[in-house]
Design a protein around this motif. Structure first.
Motif, PDB file in Angstrom:
ATOM      1  N   VAL A  36       7.604   2.471  -2.185  1.00 39.89           N
ATOM      2  CA  VAL A  36       8.778   2.511  -3.053  1.00 39.89           C
ATOM      3  C   VAL A  36       9.990   1.944  -2.314  1.00 39.89           C
ATOM      4  O   VAL A  36      10.783   1.179  -2.883  1.00 39.89           O
ATOM      5  CB  VAL A  36       9.049   3.952  -3.527  1.00 39.89           C
ATOM      6  N   ILE A  37      10.129   2.286  -1.035  1.00 32.43           N
ATOM      7  CA  ILE A  37      11.266   1.781  -0.253  1.00 32.43           C
ATOM      8  C   ILE A  37      11.171   0.277  -0.077  1.00 32.43           C
ATOM      9  O   ILE A  37      12.150  -0.456  -0.250  1.00 32.43           O
ATOM     10  CB  ILE A  37      11.310   2.491   1.107  1.00 32.43           C
ATOM     11  N   ASP A  38       9.956  -0.206   0.283  1.00 29.86           N
ATOM     12  CA  ASP A  38       9.753  -1.640   0.498  1.00 29.86           C
ATOM     13  C   ASP A  38       8.357  -2.017   0.027  1.00 29.86           C
ATOM     14  O   ASP A  38       7.373  -1.728   0.715  1.00 29.86           O
ATOM     15  CB  ASP A  38       9.921  -1.984   1.982  1.00 29.86           C
ATOM     16  N   PRO A  39       8.234  -2.640  -1.136  1.00 27.33           N
ATOM     17  CA  PRO A  39       6.901  -2.987  -1.669  1.00 27.33           C
ATOM     18  C   PRO A  39       6.069  -3.823  -0.712  1.00 27.33           C
ATOM     19  O   PRO A  39       4.837  -3.761  -0.736  1.00 27.33           O
ATOM     20  CB  PRO A  39       7.223  -3.768  -2.943  1.00 27.33           C
ATOM     21  N   ARG A  40       6.728  -4.600   0.182  1.00 27.68           N
ATOM     22  CA  ARG A  40       5.948  -5.417   1.111  1.00 27.68           C
ATOM     23  C   ARG A  40       5.103  -4.547   2.032  1.00 27.68           C
ATOM     24  O   ARG A  40       4.039  -4.967   2.492  1.00 27.68           O
ATOM     25  CB  ARG A  40       6.898  -6.299   1.933  1.00 27.68           C
ATOM     26  N   THR A  41       5.569  -3.319   2.278  1.00 21.70           N
ATOM     27  CA  THR A  41       4.773  -2.383   3.082  1.00 21.70           C
ATOM     28  C   THR A  41       3.455  -2.078   2.393  1.00 21.70           C
ATOM     29  O   THR A  41       2.397  -2.012   3.028  1.00 21.70           O
ATOM     30  CB  THR A  41       5.568  -1.077   3.298  1.00 21.70           C
ATOM     31  N   GLY A  42       3.497  -1.868   1.082  1.00 27.14           N
ATOM     32  CA  GLY A  42       2.278  -1.615   0.320  1.00 27.14           C
ATOM     33  C   GLY A  42       1.335  -2.797   0.353  1.00 27.14           C
ATOM     34  O   GLY A  42       0.111  -2.636   0.463  1.00 27.14           O
ATOM     35  N   HIS A  43       1.885  -4.014   0.272  1.00 31.81           N
ATOM     36  CA  HIS A  43       1.054  -5.209   0.300  1.00 31.81           C
ATOM     37  C   HIS A  43       0.393  -5.382   1.671  1.00 31.81           C
ATOM     38  O   HIS A  43      -0.796  -5.728   1.758  1.00 31.81           O
ATOM     39  CB  HIS A  43       1.891  -6.435  -0.045  1.00 31.81           C
ATOM     40  N   ARG A  44       1.159  -5.141   2.739  1.00 26.88           N
ATOM     41  CA  ARG A  44       0.584  -5.250   4.083  1.00 26.88           C
ATOM     42  C   ARG A  44      -0.494  -4.184   4.300  1.00 26.88           C
ATOM     43  O   ARG A  44      -1.513  -4.420   4.946  1.00 26.88           O
ATOM     44  CB  ARG A  44       1.688  -5.122   5.140  1.00 26.88           C
ATOM     45  N   HIS A  45      -0.245  -3.003   3.733  1.00 21.12           N
ATOM     46  CA  HIS A  45      -1.206  -1.910   3.849  1.00 21.12           C
ATOM     47  C   HIS A  45      -2.536  -2.305   3.192  1.00 21.12           C
ATOM     48  O   HIS A  45      -3.617  -2.069   3.759  1.00 21.12           O
ATOM     49  CB  HIS A  45      -0.631  -0.666   3.166  1.00 21.12           C
ATOM     50  N   VAL A  49      -5.364   2.712  -0.717  1.00 22.43           N
ATOM     51  CA  VAL A  49      -4.382   1.798  -1.296  1.00 22.43           C
ATOM     52  C   VAL A  49      -3.852   2.328  -2.630  1.00 22.43           C
ATOM     53  O   VAL A  49      -2.843   1.837  -3.151  1.00 22.43           O
ATOM     54  CB  VAL A  49      -5.003   0.390  -1.479  1.00 22.43           C
ATOM     55  N   MET A  50      -4.498   3.360  -3.179  1.00 21.62           N
ATOM     56  CA  MET A  50      -4.116   3.856  -4.499  1.00 21.62           C
ATOM     57  C   MET A  50      -2.685   4.386  -4.569  1.00 21.62           C
ATOM     58  O   MET A  50      -1.995   4.170  -5.574  1.00 21.62           O
ATOM     59  CB  MET A  50      -5.097   4.933  -4.966  1.00 21.62           C
ATOM     60  N   PRO A  51      -2.177   5.074  -3.541  1.00 24.64           N
ATOM     61  CA  PRO A  51      -0.795   5.579  -3.651  1.00 24.64           C
ATOM     62  C   PRO A  51       0.242   4.478  -3.855  1.00 24.64           C
ATOM     63  O   PRO A  51       1.224   4.679  -4.581  1.00 24.64           O
ATOM     64  CB  PRO A  51      -0.586   6.303  -2.323  1.00 24.64           C
ATOM     65  N   ALA A  52       0.027   3.303  -3.239  1.00 22.08           N
ATOM     66  CA  ALA A  52       0.991   2.213  -3.419  1.00 22.08           C
ATOM     67  C   ALA A  52       0.987   1.732  -4.862  1.00 22.08           C
ATOM     68  O   ALA A  52       2.050   1.525  -5.467  1.00 22.08           O
ATOM     69  CB  ALA A  52       0.656   1.064  -2.470  1.00 22.08           C
ATOM     70  N   ALA A  53      -0.212   1.575  -5.442  1.00 21.81           N
ATOM     71  CA  ALA A  53      -0.293   1.181  -6.856  1.00 21.81           C
ATOM     72  C   ALA A  53       0.220   2.302  -7.738  1.00 21.81           C
ATOM     73  O   ALA A  53       0.930   2.073  -8.728  1.00 21.81           O
ATOM     74  CB  ALA A  53      -1.742   0.832  -7.219  1.00 21.81           C
TER      75      ALA A  53
END
Length: 885
Positions: free
Chosen positions: A458-467, A509-513
């Motif tokens: 939520v803070i930085d979507p790029r973190t989710g993508h890198r994850h 990866v589900m929490p980011a989505a």
């Protein structure tokens, strides 16, 4: 040819006599051996038919039938006519005729008999073939009997029988026909009894259709019969619906039958007779150890007779294993296969994989599973599909409200059923259950590090993508196996992938989505009534970072590169996908296609059609499907419909939707704008968990394939892919020396049979009830009849009063006064059926269920109230027909 091989009494037969006596006679022999009340009789065996057929010159016709596709109904009918004419013109040998007449004399002097066809492909556990061959009633005298036998033989080749065999993939060359000759019951009342409800699937519930006179009136759909439903266990009559019963079929003194107009305003069965029928049906089911479709008759003395019994072939199998719970604890099961958009059966290896994944999920939640390979008790199999015990969810204070909301997004029809069940007192919430669920969910979230992943995204979507990218690398590393591993080490590695690696890694990866969808929910709360229909859905169009969309667009770009080289493009338009796949395998496609597809498969070769089934070939194993998609892309001439154009247009429309919603937000504009930007950035990751899971399944499949090759070399399997028709415990036993070749043959046959099943329940009860088949209430203007085959279809009506020369376009709904077996070829293309006459157990209803098309019967004046070309909706579960236009 001796007489004993041509004619046998019922007492000489049992279910092992199928090849000699056909399905109907073999079942009658079983009924006699069980001591059930069957009118005496004998069977003219298939040896007699084969003797006559050998002289009829059927070989050219059989060869032509083998080459005729099932869709060419006109040619099938022509060839069927040829076969009939050849048989009807062939003489019955003297020895055969004498054997038949000797059996007839044993029954009495010129007694009336029923002469029924009994094919070797008939009354089988997998297909009933009901009504596909002919029956002749009240036959009296030697000449009439021999003529009826000859006509029964010829009826193996009726248009309907040939079409039915072709549809069910039964080899015409292998079928033969015996003939049942049975003492005629001069019935006062007769009909049909199913020992399980053929529409809802509920077991231990007898369904009876009855009418005065011979049972042919009910079976053929010539009358609207009386209809009764009985709880077999208690004898309680649950439903009583009287039909108009306007005619009866009665025997004539010298032979033959007549149709007699009758007025019957009262029930044709007493309550005692209804219960006696239910008990008789229960005895029959108990003997065969499977639900039965029976025909019965009550004579003038009040004696009850069974004249036929066959398996009910359309019932969806019960879950296995059924829970060992209290008798009145009816469980609810949810079909996980259908929830994934997969209606086809799962291979045994695919089911084994899900059992081990289920163990992994249970262990994440802190639940101990006794047998890891068998999976937790909540996982069951029915019809080779995956089901989950939904009962604990319904009985949980929190889950019963949360899960239907999730279903609203992924499985809307199941959401309706789940909410209905929540009102059922059998599934009342258990006090304190919500806390137990929250504790387990917290444990899972903590082990998956969900809160931190969600907040960071939520803070930085790029973190989710890198994850997500890191998890892809991690999955590849954890699923790798040393090339010199032994077969046993490979199997152990497969079990680790499925039971320890796949789900915990993929789920991280589900929490980011999920963050994107939680924020979408926040927007819905903030805007409330300001939202218009479709507003939120528009925001989700053409999401970036959707791995499945990216894959599709890459395939489209490959098609465009192929299009740029005319020679390559021409090849794709002239060759079939199978031929293109062969060229690719030989490295013989034009370089731009050969290299481009190879590059695509390096990234996406682990994916497949029905990819959640470990047993299904991956695209890297067989790229035929992809080559077909490429060929279709090359045929797309309208640039406005190009996938990349559509995606770009969708992205523009989504941004416009975001702007509209922000404008509606008032003081909450900053929050709504921030939330929707995060939705667009994160929601595309929703496909990533499945992408990672399928990556792991492909790795497990690769190792099993190598084990399969070893087992072929050891002569324990016939071909390497047979390993996918074993579960993991069986693979281990094969490595230990057990030969599983015969087991795999049996499994493949069962799998092929399940592939033909059309209707899969989304949610079912442990007593077999398909919950969606219970139907809905009628509204004003609806046409109401009797539910006959569950399911719902909307389509164009085609009113047909006579099947001769009639034609239905695929998907059209057949509206008819009634149907008998002569109408069967029309069912091949029909999308649904509406009949003015008949009951749930009439011929048309039985065939509709076998073909998997929704059907409503007994609809008054249907052929006059519905016109050809109108759009109608047929709800086969509720018995309601709605005229839309």
């Amino acid at each position: 040819m001796n007489g004993t091989s041509l004619v046998r009494t019922f007492a000489d037969l049992d279910r092992t006599c199928l090849d000699e006596a056909g399905g109907k006679a073999a079942n009658l022999g079983e009924l006699v051996r069980a001591g059930l009340p069957v009118p005496p009789g004998f069977v003219v065996t298939t040896a007699a038919y084969r003797e006559v057929a050998a002289t009829a010159g059927l070989e050219p016709t059989l060869a032509a039938l083998a080459e005729t596709p099932v869709t060419d109904t006109e040619r099938l009918a022509k060839l069927a006519c040829e076969a009939r004419e050849r048989l009807l013109s062939s003489a019955i040998p003297d020895a055969t005729a004498e054997a038949i007449l000797a059996g007839y004399r044993e029954l009495g002097n010129d007694v009336p008999v029923a002469v029924r066809s009994s094919a070797t492909a008939e009354d089988l556990p997998s297909a009933s073939f009901a009504g596909q061959q002919d029956t002749y009633l009240n036959i009296v005298g030697a000449d009439a009997l021999l003529d009826a036998v000859r006509r029964c033989w010829a009826s193996l080749w009726t248009d309907r029988a040939v079409a039915y065999r072709a549809t069910n993939d039964v080899d015409h060359d292998l079928v033969a026909l015996a003939v049942v000759v049975q003492l005629m019951v001069d019935a006062e009342v007769a009909g049909v009894l199913f020992t399980a409800d053929p529409v809802t699937g509920r077991r231990r519930q007898a369904v009876i259709d009855a009418s005065p006179g011979l049972g042919e009136a009910v079976v053929s759909g010539a009358v609207n019969p009386d209809h009764f439903v009985v709880d077999t266990a208690t004898g309680e009559i649950l439903e009583r619906r009287l039909g108009d019963k306007r005619l009866a079929i009665r025997s004539l003194p010298g032979g033959g039958t007549e149709h007699v107009a009758v007025e019957a305003n009262e029930a044709c069965l007493t309550d005692d007779q209804i219960r006696a029928l239910a008990r008789l049906g229960d005895e029959t089911e108990h003997h065969f150890q499977a639900p039965q479709d029976t025909e019965w008759a009550i004579d003038a003395t009040g004696k009850l007779w069974l004249t036929q019994a066959r398996p009910v072939t359309t019932l969806f199998p019960l879950p296995d294993p059924l829970p060992s719970t209290a008798k009145d604890d009816v469980r609810v099961y949810f079909c996980g296969s259908v929830a994934q958009g997969l209606t086809r059966p799962l291979t045994p290896s695919g089911l084994a994989a899900f059992r081990l994944v289920g163990t992994s999920i249970a262990e994440l939640a802190g639940i101990v599973v006794a047998d890891r390979l068998a999976g937790p008790p909540a996982i069951v199999v029915a019809g080779q599909r995956l089901f989950f015990d939904f009962t604990p969810i319904l009985r949980n204070e929190d889950a019963r409200s949360i899960v239907p909301r999730i279903f609203d997004v992924m499985e809307a029809r199941s959401a309706v059923i789940a909410r209905t069940l929540a009102d059922d007192p059998r599934y009342a919430a258990e006090q304190g259950s919500g806390w137990r669920l929250r504790r387990r969910l917290f444990r899972v979230a903590r082990r998956l590090r969900a809160p931190g992943t969600l907040l960071a995204a939520v803070i930085d979507p790029r973190t989710g993508h890198r994850h997500a990218a890191r998890l892809t690398t991690l999955m590849a590393r954890r699923t790798a196996v040393p090339p010199n591993a032994s077969p046993r080490e490979r199997l152990e590695h497969v079990e680790r992938i499925l039971g320890e690696t796949m789900l915990p890694t993929g789920a991280r990866v589900m929490p980011a989505a999920g963050a994107g969808f939680l924020l979408l929910g926040l927007v819905a709360k903030l805007l409330g009534k300001k939202l218009a229909s479709g507003d939120l859905e528009a925001v989700l169009r053409s999401l970036p970072r959707n791995v499945t969309t990216e894959m599709d667009l890459e395939l489209w770009q490959l098609a465009q590169r192929i299009r740029s080289e005319p020679a390559a493009a021409t090849l794709f338009t002239r060759k079939t996908p199978v031929e293109l796949a062969a060229l690719f395998g030989d490295g013989a496609l034009p370089a731009i296609a050969q290299d481009g597809l190879a590059e695509f498969l390096r990234t996406y070769g682990h994916r497949a059609v029905a990819e959640i089934d470990l047993g299904m070939p991956r695209w890297s194993d067989d790229p035929t499907h992809l080559l077909g998609v490429l060929a279709n892309y090359l045929r797309l001439d309208d640039e406005a419909l190009a996938p990349d154009r559509l995606f770009a247009r969708g992205a523009v429309e989504a941004e416009a939707a975001v702007a509209r919603l922000v404008a509606k937000a008032g003081l909450a504009k900053p929050v709504v704008r921030f939330a929707l930007r995060r939705v667009r950035a994160l929601a595309g990751l929703r496909e990533y968990p499945k992408y990672l899971i399928v990556l792991a399944l492909a790795a497990a499949r690769r190792e099993l394939a190598m084990i399969g090759r070893d087992l072929v070399a050891a002569e324990r399997l016939a071909v390497p892919d047979d390993v996918f028709f074993l579960d993991l415990a069986e693979v281990r036993s094969a490595l230990g020396g057990r030969d599983h070749r015969a087991l795999v043959v049996e499994r493949r046959e069962a799998y092929a049979a399940e592939l033909r099943r059309r209707r899969i329940p989304r949610m079912m009860l442990s007593d077999g009830t398909d919950l969606e088949a219970l139907g809905t209430a009628a509204t004003e203007g609806d046409l109401v009849g009797t539910s006959a085959s569950s399911g719902t279809v909307t389509g164009i009506a085609r009113v047909v009063l006579d099947p001769v020369g009639a034609h239905l376009e695929p998907g059209e709904i057949l509206v008819a006064p009634s149907t008998d077996p002569g109408w069967t070829p029309l069912f091949l293309t029909a999308g649904g059926l509406v009949m003015e006459m008949g009951g749930a157990n009439s011929h048309g209803a039985v065939v509709a269920r076998e073909y998997g098309i929704p059907a409503v019967v007994g609809v008054p004046d249907a052929t006059s109230r519905i016109s050809s070309g109108q759009q109608i909706r047929v709800d086969g579960a509720s018995g309601i027909v709605t005229i839309s236009s």
